[in-house]
Design a protein around this motif. Structure first.
Motif, PDB file in Angstrom:
ATOM      1  N   ILE A 146       0.828  -1.236   0.056  1.00  0.00           N
ATOM      2  CA  ILE A 146      -0.562  -0.001   0.300  1.00  0.00           C
ATOM      3  C   ILE A 146       0.765   1.398  -0.432  1.00  0.00           C
ATOM      4  CG2 ILE A 146      -1.674   1.917   1.053  1.00  0.00           C
ATOM      5  CD1 ILE A 146      -3.039  -1.154   0.145  1.00  0.00           C
ATOM      6  N   GLY A 147       0.664   1.977  -1.285  1.00  0.00           N
ATOM      7  CA  GLY A 147       1.337   4.092  -1.005  1.00  0.00           C
ATOM      8  C   GLY A 147       0.426   4.479  -0.445  1.00  0.00           C
ATOM      9  N   THR A 148       0.807   5.003   1.019  1.00  0.00           N
ATOM     10  CA  THR A 148      -0.250   5.594   1.981  1.00  0.00           C
ATOM     11  C   THR A 148      -1.107   6.572   2.229  1.00  0.00           C
ATOM     12  OG1 THR A 148       1.560   6.333   3.028  1.00  0.00           O
ATOM     13  CG2 THR A 148       1.054   3.894   3.942  1.00  0.00           C
ATOM     14  N   SER A 149      -0.757   7.253   0.819  1.00  0.00           N
ATOM     15  CA  SER A 149      -0.700   8.694   0.095  1.00  0.00           C
ATOM     16  C   SER A 149      -1.570   9.089  -1.398  1.00  0.00           C
ATOM     17  CB  SER A 149       0.288   9.326  -0.755  1.00  0.00           C
ATOM     18  OG  SER A 149       1.286  10.164   1.160  1.00  0.00           O
ATOM     19  N   ASP A 150      -2.147   7.931  -2.059  1.00  0.00           N
ATOM     20  CA  ASP A 150      -3.167   7.023  -2.528  1.00  0.00           C
ATOM     21  C   ASP A 150      -4.327   8.370  -1.579  1.00  0.00           C
ATOM     22  OD1 ASP A 150      -4.742   6.662  -4.773  1.00  0.00           O
ATOM     23  OD2 ASP A 150      -4.437   3.781  -4.305  1.00  0.00           O
ATOM     24  N   THR A 151      -5.347   8.298  -2.836  1.00  0.00           N
ATOM     25  CA  THR A 151      -6.711   9.263  -2.240  1.00  0.00           C
ATOM     26  C   THR A 151      -7.637   8.595  -3.570  1.00  0.00           C
ATOM     27  OG1 THR A 151      -6.072  10.987  -3.641  1.00  0.00           O
ATOM     28  CG2 THR A 151      -5.672  10.949  -1.812  1.00  0.00           C
ATOM     29  N   THR A 152      -7.670   7.476  -4.043  1.00  0.00           N
ATOM     30  CA  THR A 152      -8.384   6.960  -5.101  1.00  0.00           C
ATOM     31  C   THR A 152      -9.395   6.639  -4.565  1.00  0.00           C
ATOM     32  OG1 THR A 152      -6.512   5.945  -6.401  1.00  0.00           O
ATOM     33  CG2 THR A 152      -8.505   4.813  -7.346  1.00  0.00           C
ATOM     34  N   ALA A 153     -10.942   6.785  -5.288  1.00  0.00           N
ATOM     35  CA  ALA A 153     -12.477   6.379  -4.801  1.00  0.00           C
ATOM     36  C   ALA A 153     -13.098   6.477  -5.750  1.00  0.00           C
ATOM     37  CB  ALA A 153     -12.761   7.082  -3.825  1.00  0.00           C
ATOM     38  N   ILE A 154     -13.818   5.731  -6.349  1.00  0.00           N
ATOM     39  CA  ILE A 154     -14.811   5.235  -7.295  1.00  0.00           C
ATOM     40  C   ILE A 154     -15.714   6.635  -6.542  1.00  0.00           C
ATOM     41  CG2 ILE A 154     -15.833   4.392  -9.029  1.00  0.00           C
ATOM     42  CD1 ILE A 154     -13.160   3.969  -9.276  1.00  0.00           C
ATOM     43  N   GLY A 155     -16.267   7.269  -7.775  1.00  0.00           N
ATOM     44  CA  GLY A 155     -16.929   8.314  -8.064  1.00  0.00           C
ATOM     45  C   GLY A 155     -16.852   9.464  -7.014  1.00  0.00           C
ATOM     46  N   LYS A 156     -16.081  10.159  -6.164  1.00  0.00           N
ATOM     47  CA  LYS A 156     -15.318  10.933  -5.247  1.00  0.00           C
ATOM     48  C   LYS A 156     -16.001  12.094  -5.850  1.00  0.00           C
ATOM     49  CE  LYS A 156     -11.862  11.510  -2.561  1.00  0.00           C
ATOM     50  NZ  LYS A 156     -10.225  10.874  -1.880  1.00  0.00           N
ATOM     51  N   ASP A 157     -15.590  12.435  -7.350  1.00  0.00           N
ATOM     52  CA  ASP A 157     -15.898  13.315  -7.742  1.00  0.00           C
ATOM     53  C   ASP A 157     -17.042  13.759  -7.868  1.00  0.00           C
ATOM     54  OD1 ASP A 157     -15.857  11.834  -9.088  1.00  0.00           O
ATOM     55  OD2 ASP A 157     -16.487  12.993 -11.498  1.00  0.00           O
ATOM     56  N   VAL A 158     -18.160  13.467  -7.478  1.00  0.00           N
ATOM     57  CA  VAL A 158     -19.093  13.657  -8.431  1.00  0.00           C
ATOM     58  C   VAL A 158     -19.806  13.320  -5.870  1.00  0.00           C
ATOM     59  CG1 VAL A 158     -19.803  13.267 -10.477  1.00  0.00           C
ATOM     60  CG2 VAL A 158     -20.332  10.871  -8.318  1.00  0.00           C
ATOM     61  N   ALA A 159     -18.912  12.899  -4.968  1.00  0.00           N
ATOM     62  CA  ALA A 159     -20.165  12.687  -3.382  1.00  0.00           C
ATOM     63  C   ALA A 159     -19.955  13.940  -2.987  1.00  0.00           C
ATOM     64  CB  ALA A 159     -18.942  11.684  -2.767  1.00  0.00           C
ATOM     65  N   PRO A 160     -20.973  13.851  -1.993  1.00  0.00           N
ATOM     66  CA  PRO A 160     -21.196  15.254  -1.097  1.00  0.00           C
ATOM     67  C   PRO A 160     -20.115  15.572  -0.515  1.00  0.00           C
ATOM     68  CG  PRO A 160     -22.397  13.756  -1.035  1.00  0.00           C
ATOM     69  CD  PRO A 160     -21.614  12.811  -1.838  1.00  0.00           C
ATOM     70  N   PRO A 161     -19.378  16.596  -0.295  1.00  0.00           N
ATOM     71  CA  PRO A 161     -18.116  17.026   0.099  1.00  0.00           C
ATOM     72  C   PRO A 161     -17.739  16.434   1.436  1.00  0.00           C
ATOM     73  CG  PRO A 161     -19.402  19.400  -0.247  1.00  0.00           C
ATOM     74  CD  PRO A 161     -20.503  18.265  -0.457  1.00  0.00           C
ATOM     75  N   GLU A 162     -18.828  16.196   3.033  1.00  0.00           N
ATOM     76  CA  GLU A 162     -18.638  15.314   3.694  1.00  0.00           C
ATOM     77  C   GLU A 162     -18.959  13.864   3.284  1.00  0.00           C
ATOM     78  OE1 GLU A 162     -23.164  15.048   3.262  1.00  0.00           O
ATOM     79  OE2 GLU A 162     -21.609  16.540   2.694  1.00  0.00           O
ATOM     80  N   VAL A 163     -18.779  13.386   2.367  1.00  0.00           N
ATOM     81  CA  VAL A 163     -18.800  12.164   2.555  1.00  0.00           C
ATOM     82  C   VAL A 163     -16.653  11.943   1.149  1.00  0.00           C
ATOM     83  CG1 VAL A 163     -19.116  10.194   0.819  1.00  0.00           C
ATOM     84  CG2 VAL A 163     -20.989  11.403   1.509  1.00  0.00           C
ATOM     85  N   LYS A 164     -16.895  12.396   0.017  1.00  0.00           N
ATOM     86  CA  LYS A 164     -15.701  12.621  -0.099  1.00  0.00           C
ATOM     87  C   LYS A 164     -14.630  12.747   0.564  1.00  0.00           C
ATOM     88  CE  LYS A 164     -13.146  15.774  -4.102  1.00  0.00           C
ATOM     89  NZ  LYS A 164     -12.953  17.082  -4.694  1.00  0.00           N
ATOM     90  N   ALA A 165     -14.716  13.701   2.045  1.00  0.00           N
ATOM     91  CA  ALA A 165     -13.602  13.913   2.934  1.00  0.00           C
ATOM     92  C   ALA A 165     -12.894  12.675   3.238  1.00  0.00           C
ATOM     93  CB  ALA A 165     -13.909  14.710   3.924  1.00  0.00           C
ATOM     94  N   ARG A 166     -14.392  11.324   3.366  1.00  0.00           N
ATOM     95  CA  ARG A 166     -14.001  10.444   4.154  1.00  0.00           C
ATOM     96  C   ARG A 166     -13.182   8.728   3.460  1.00  0.00           C
ATOM     97  NH1 ARG A 166     -19.896  10.595   5.605  1.00  0.00           N
ATOM     98  NH2 ARG A 166     -20.064   8.646   4.457  1.00  0.00           N
ATOM     99  N   ILE A 167     -13.986   9.350   2.421  1.00  0.00           N
ATOM    100  CA  ILE A 167     -13.298   7.819   1.302  1.00  0.00           C
ATOM    101  C   ILE A 167     -11.417   7.935   0.565  1.00  0.00           C
ATOM    102  CG2 ILE A 167     -15.982   7.513   1.077  1.00  0.00           C
ATOM    103  CD1 ILE A 167     -15.334   9.041  -2.033  1.00  0.00           C
ATOM    104  N   GLY A 168     -11.444   7.103   0.752  1.00  0.00           N
ATOM    105  CA  GLY A 168      -9.994   6.891  -0.356  1.00  0.00           C
ATOM    106  C   GLY A 168      -8.862   7.630   0.671  1.00  0.00           C
ATOM    107  N   ASN A 169      -9.084   6.944   1.824  1.00  0.00           N
ATOM    108  CA  ASN A 169      -8.050   7.254   2.787  1.00  0.00           C
ATOM    109  C   ASN A 169      -7.091   6.103   3.075  1.00  0.00           C
ATOM    110  OD1 ASN A 169      -6.458   7.969   4.488  1.00  0.00           O
ATOM    111  ND2 ASN A 169      -7.342   8.886   5.714  1.00  0.00           N
ATOM    112  N   TYR A 170      -6.183   5.652   2.019  1.00  0.00           N
ATOM    113  CA  TYR A 170      -4.876   4.091   1.881  1.00  0.00           C
ATOM    114  C   TYR A 170      -4.986   4.321   3.683  1.00  0.00           C
ATOM    115  CZ  TYR A 170      -6.641   2.347  -2.344  1.00  0.00           C
ATOM    116  OH  TYR A 170      -7.380   1.868  -3.442  1.00  0.00           O
ATOM    117  N   GLN A 171      -3.910   5.532   4.255  1.00  0.00           N
ATOM    118  CA  GLN A 171      -3.365   5.002   4.894  1.00  0.00           C
ATOM    119  C   GLN A 171      -4.076   4.820   5.923  1.00  0.00           C
ATOM    120  OE1 GLN A 171      -0.118   7.098   5.738  1.00  0.00           O
ATOM    121  NE2 GLN A 171      -0.242   5.725   7.931  1.00  0.00           N
TER     122      GLN A 171
END
Length: 333
Positions: free
Chosen positions: A264-289
């Motif tokens: 795991i590269g810990t700085s990855d932020t990939t999450a499907i649909g992140k660009d259309v997610a509400p801000p509060e959802v976007k903030a908590r997904i894709g946190n590979y750390q």
């Protein structure tokens, strides 16, 4: 408890040059040069005759009798495993790197019921044809979801599972990411541009950094999507995005029976649909750390290797250090 180990990774230098895409490729990536001889496996699936492109690279070092299957990600191809194929082959492994149906050098059917089970079945048929009864299966990104499904379906044929920054370490729809229809994905794919892909990959995959060697993969992806088969390519891509979003493997990590290496590269932020997610959802997904550690606890026989500061593709960002960790993990089994 899974073993957690951190590796110190040197920082990369950003590159501001953004070459203009020059090439387009055929619907099965005709015209793009693969690093090793490309072969094709023809088989029947869902009433159609389909073909999978694949590379079958023998050991160049002292052969150890083991085989490795490399499963590519959504915006990647078998060719993007070039460095890993060389490292594994040099270490004595036979390496199989297929392109899944719907991707790269493989068929893009008009109608296909995409599922990770179907893609795993296709891959298993390829390995049977090649006489490979047991293999270490390594998946990157979307390939990590497929490799997980493969190991769940074929535990006796899976010697070891390797997951390289896999997506699907969380269930985005359950976390509040809005559903997008296949038609919406299709329209998005039709608008693909080199500039857009480069920006997305730089920001999401490579932590804001860029290397000149990444341009080849932008050229590959966009050249395929802008070539003569662009409508067919975009449609299959849309179907695949729907599969990724609606078919989580997250709930079955606990059922894996094979030794599993999480890289795991810990700085990855990939999450499907992140660009259309509400801000509060976007903030908590894709946190590979966080996700790497969480999933390492869910998988019964997991070893977690972290690459601090690296992004979505550590095998491409810092290949020497990544392959050292990969081979150590495989030899530990």
């Amino acid at each position: 408890m899974p073993f957690i180990r951190s590796l110190c990774i040197a920082s990369l230098f950003s590159v501001s040059a953004t070459p203009v895409l020059a090439a387009t490729y055929g619907p099965e990536l005709q015209g793009f040069q693969y690093p090793y001889p490309l072969q094709h496996f023809t088989f029947q699936s869902q009433g159609k005759s389909l073909q999978m492109g694949y590379m079958d690279v023998p050991a160049t070092g002292t052969a150890n009798g083991r085989s490795v299957v490399l499963m590519h990600g959504k915006n990647f191809c078998g060719a993007t495993w070039e460095g890993s194929i060389k490292a594994l082959s040099s270490a004595g492994y036979r390496v199989i790197a297929p392109d899944q149906i719907g991707f790269c050098t493989s068929s893009k059917p008009d109608h296909y019921q995409y599922s990770f089970q179907q893609l795993a079945t296709n891959t298993h048929q390829l390995l049977e044809k090649l006489g490979i009864q047991k293999a270490t299966v390594i998946g990157h990104s979307t390939g990590g979801m497929l490799a997980t499904r493969y190991a769940l379906m074929y535990p006796e044929q899976t010697e070891q599972l390797g997951l390289v920054n896999p997506i699907g370490l969380e269930d985005w729809k359950a976390l509040g990411v809005p559903y997008q229809s296949v038609d919406q994905w299709y329209q998005r794919e039709l608008k693909m541009s080199a500039e857009g892909v480069r920006k997305y990959e730089r920001d999401t995959y490579y932590v804001g950094r860029w290397k000149p060697e990444y341009e080849r993969w932008v050229d590959m992806l966009v050249g395929l999507n802008k070539g003569p088969g662009h409508l067919q390519v975009a449609w299959n891509s849309a179907l695949i995005y729907d599969m990724i979003f609606t078919q989580p493997v997250y709930y079955e990590f606990k059922d894996l029976k094979v030794p599993t290496l999480l890289l795991i590269g810990t700085s990855d932020t990939t999450a499907i649909g992140k660009d259309v997610a509400p801000p509060e959802v976007k903030a908590r997904i894709g946190n590979y750390q966080v996700l790497g550690k969480q999933v390492a606890k869910l998988i019964p026989h997991a070893t977690l290797v972290q690459f601090p500061g690296l992004g979505h593709a550590p095998q491409m960002e810092e290949p020497e250090q990544f392959h050292k960790a990969l081979l150590q993990g495989m030899n530990a089994h």
